[in-house]
Motif scaffolding. Structure first.
Motif, PDB file in Angstrom:
ATOM      1  N   SER A 181       0.843  -1.210   0.000  1.00 37.28           N
ATOM      2  CA  SER A 181       0.000   0.000   0.000  1.00 37.28           C
ATOM      3  C   SER A 181       0.870   1.249   0.000  1.00 37.28           C
ATOM      4  O   SER A 181       0.631   2.192  -0.742  1.00 37.28           O
ATOM      5  N   ARG A 182       1.904   1.224   0.857  1.00 33.73           N
ATOM      6  CA  ARG A 182       2.812   2.379   0.914  1.00 33.73           C
ATOM      7  C   ARG A 182       3.504   2.605  -0.424  1.00 33.73           C
ATOM      8  O   ARG A 182       3.639   3.721  -0.899  1.00 33.73           O
ATOM      9  N   ALA A 184       2.468   1.777  -3.362  1.00 35.34           N
ATOM     10  CA  ALA A 184       1.511   2.316  -4.339  1.00 35.34           C
ATOM     11  C   ALA A 184       1.357   3.823  -4.146  1.00 35.34           C
ATOM     12  O   ALA A 184       1.328   4.586  -5.114  1.00 35.34           O
ATOM     13  N   ARG A 185       1.287   4.244  -2.865  1.00 33.73           N
ATOM     14  CA  ARG A 185       1.141   5.684  -2.600  1.00 33.73           C
ATOM     15  C   ARG A 185       2.383   6.444  -3.055  1.00 33.73           C
ATOM     16  O   ARG A 185       2.297   7.512  -3.656  1.00 33.73           O
ATOM     17  N   THR A 186       3.562   5.889  -2.749  1.00 33.42           N
ATOM     18  CA  THR A 186       4.804   6.569  -3.141  1.00 33.42           C
ATOM     19  C   THR A 186       4.893   6.669  -4.657  1.00 33.42           C
ATOM     20  O   THR A 186       5.268   7.716  -5.206  1.00 33.42           O
ATOM     21  N   THR A 188       2.462   6.719  -6.788  1.00 29.80           N
ATOM     22  CA  THR A 188       1.475   7.703  -7.268  1.00 29.80           C
ATOM     23  C   THR A 188       1.995   9.120  -7.075  1.00 29.80           C
ATOM     24  O   THR A 188       1.879   9.962  -7.964  1.00 29.80           O
ATOM     25  N   SER A 189       2.599   9.379  -5.911  1.00 31.92           N
ATOM     26  CA  SER A 189       3.091  10.742  -5.683  1.00 31.92           C
ATOM     27  C   SER A 189       4.282  11.039  -6.588  1.00 31.92           C
ATOM     28  O   SER A 189       4.469  12.172  -7.035  1.00 31.92           O
TER      29      SER A 189
END
Lengths: 466, 128
Positions: A181-182, A184-186, A188-189
């Motif tokens: 999950s982390r 994926a967030r990284t 995306t950013s």
């Protein structure tokens, strides 16, 4: 060599290239042939009214005749000759002035290529610098590598057949869940950061600045208005080719093998250049200085296109033929380039929304127009998967593509009859120009930095290890 | 005799997997997440092998490495340096400061465990 000798050589070379005899040119500008001979042999200085008169007769600007253009070109070629990577002693000791005077087109091409090389090097340096020093990128890359490390290490443990206690297994499964999950967030950013970089990117070349300057809707309106007025000036109901020919003070040479549409296209452009067109001046009011010559040429071409195929003609043709591009090209006397350019130009007036990319036979991008936001961000389409690298003359090649980043597009590509250029219209993903059954082609940024490892069109290995 | 490994790493999930693997391989493992407390911990608990991350909150891994190698008490402690950057420059700095082995993230578990075993056994000639 002085600018005077460049002027003399230039007058002689241009006069000969246009097939004008020395006697005739001398007569037209009111001097004796022997005096013109002295000028051409650099034995007499020339300037003022006489220089302007010769310039008019040979269709040369004062800038190019008085040596300003050559001096600029000379400086560029001298820089090239002294460049450690591409220059040499032979080039430094060569006669650059003579080269410019005898082969001006080659000299300009060489200077343009060197300019493009310098721009590309500057961009590579800027990108390298960004990768090394951009704190957001550095932080994001470090975070991603750390998260990937935790994920990989944990996944390896879970896939290991060695026994793990249920409690430990649950803990490692939680780590996989949280780290993915982390990650994926990284990611995306990071993608958002790249998007911001791209959006803030300034045009790099004068031609790109010119294209951006002319991409506004008010420019399109001005183009059509100017073309309509010029058409009215030619006389309603007259045969267009005959009217253009009659209106031109100095009609261009038209090779006998040219078809009617190509002749009209050439005559229209000459007519626009010859005419007073205040719309051009207004449209270029805030155009950056280096982009002005390109913007002037582009706008003149657009107005000439609008004379050849007014907006209502294109829109009527498209509506009648359901925007079948092959049928439209046939109906336009086979002039595919004109149909493609007009569709891209008129997307705000009722034509399908499309961007246009024109490339030469080597695949280098010559021009981008129409809806620029539909075009790929990279100006050069290095990926061999792009349909325009396989387009043939005589038929429109249609395809669906997926751009790097995942956005979809539909494209229609068609080569010019001589095969030396290709035009490609780029439509939105749902435009209906390509069969829904077709599998989208995954285009990349160019083989060297492309991650499509299974691509059948790959020309060289990627430097990115996938 | 049980051999001790100290992990100086600020990512708890990496610490957890390394601890699990090294414990399973027979090592006694301790970890700390902050560069500033690494030296204090070393004084109290001298390991057979030190796994040192390059980027740490507080004092970074290179500074810790420099301090350790300039102190006679720690000059011979085998050190495996980890970094998230694969740059040659980082590798050169780590080796010039006296690291025995250098690995980039993401690493393979088996390679790290083997490297730690080799360092603990003094078998360092073939290490990356």
């Amino acid at each position: 060599m002085s600018s005077r000798s460049v002027i003399g050589l230039k007058i002689r070379e241009t006069r000969r290239a246009q097939g004008i005899r020395q006697n005739d040119l001398a007569g037209r500008v009111g001097i004796s042939p022997s005096y013109l001979n002295l000028i051409e042999r650099n034995k007499r200085a020339i300037g003022g009214a006489l220089l302007a008169a010769i310039g008019r007769e040979l269709s040369l600007s004062i800038d190019s005749l008085d040596g300003t253009t050559e001096r600029r070109l000379r400086d560029q070629l001298l820089t090239l000759a002294e460049d450690e990577t591409v220059g040499s002693q032979d080039l430094r000791s060569g006669d650059i002035d003579s080269f410019i005077a005898r082969h001006p087109a080659w000299a300009r091409a060489l200077a343009r290529i060197y300019g493009a090389l310098a721009a590309a090097q500057a961009e590579i340096e800027a990108l390298s610098d960004r990768l090394t020093h951009d704190p957001v990128l550095a932080e994001a890359m470090h975070t991603m590598l750390t998260e990937i490390t935790a994920l990989r290490s944990t996944a390896e443990i879970l896939s290991d057949p060695a026994e793990i206690l249920p409690q430990q297994r649950r803990r490692f499964e939680r780590i996989v869940d949280e780290q993915s999950s982390r990650l994926a967030r990284t990611a995306t950013s990071l993608a958002a950061h790249f998007d911001r970089i791209s959006e803030n990117r300034r045009p790099r070349t004068a031609i790109e600045e010119a294209e951006n300057h002319l991409s506004g809707s008010d420019r399109t309106g001005a183009t059509e208005t100017a073309a309509q007025r010029l058409l009215t000036d030619l006389g309603e109901g007259r045969d267009l080719e005959a009217a253009l020919f009659a209106a031109l003070k100095r009609p261009p040479h038209l090779p006998v093998e040219w078809g009617r549409s190509k002749r009209i296209s050439s005559l229209s452009l000459a007519y626009v250049i010859q005419s007073e067109v205040p719309e051009i001046e207004r449209a270029l009011e805030h155009c950056p200085a280096p982009a002005l010559p390109f913007a002037t040429d582009l706008l003149s071409r657009r107005i000439a296109d609008a004379i050849c195929m007014p907006a209502e003609t294109l829109l009527h043709l498209g509506s009648r033929l359901s925007w079948d591009l092959d049928a439209m090209v046939r109906a336009a006397d086979g002039d595919g380039p004109l149909v493609f350019r007009r569709i891209a130009e008129l997307y705000q007036a009722g034509a399908p929304r499309a961007g246009l990319i024109s490339v030469d036979a080597s695949g280098a991008t010559l021009h981008r127009g129409g809806a620029l936001d539909l075009l790929p961000r990279s100006r050069q389409l290095d990926c061999p998967v792009w349909p325009l690298h396989r387009a043939r003359s005589g038929a429109v090649m249609r395809a669906k593509v997926v751009l790097p980043g995942g956005d979809g597009r539909q494209v229609a590509a068609r080569a010019h009859p001589d095969g030396m250029k290709v035009d490609m219209l780029v439509f939105a993903a749902d435009a209906g120009f390509a069969s829904e059954k077709k599998t989208p082609l995954a285009v990349g940024p160019g083989c060297r930095i492309c991650t499509h490892s299974e691509c059948a069109s790959r020309r060289e290995p990627s430097i990115i290890d996938t | 005799m049980t051999r001790r490994v100290l992990i100086v790493e600020d990512e708890p999930d990496i610490v957890e997997s390394l601890t699990f693997l090294l414990t399973r391989a027979g090592f006694v493992v301790k970890s700390i997440a902050d560069g500033n407390t690494a030296l204090t911990e070393l004084t109290a608990w001298l390991p057979e092998v030190l796994i040192l991350d390059a980027m740490l909150p507080g004092t970074n891994g290179f500074d810790i490495l420099r301090t350790l190698r300039s102190d006679a008490r720690y000059a011979t402690v085998p050190i495996l340096m980890l970094t998230a950057k694969g740059q040659r420059r980082d590798r050169d700095i780590a080796l010039s400061l006296g690291a025995d082995c250098f690995m980039t993230k993401p690493f393979a578990n088996a390679e790290v465990i083997q490297a730690v075993k080799d360092l603990a056994n003094g078998d360092v000639d073939h290490l990356p």
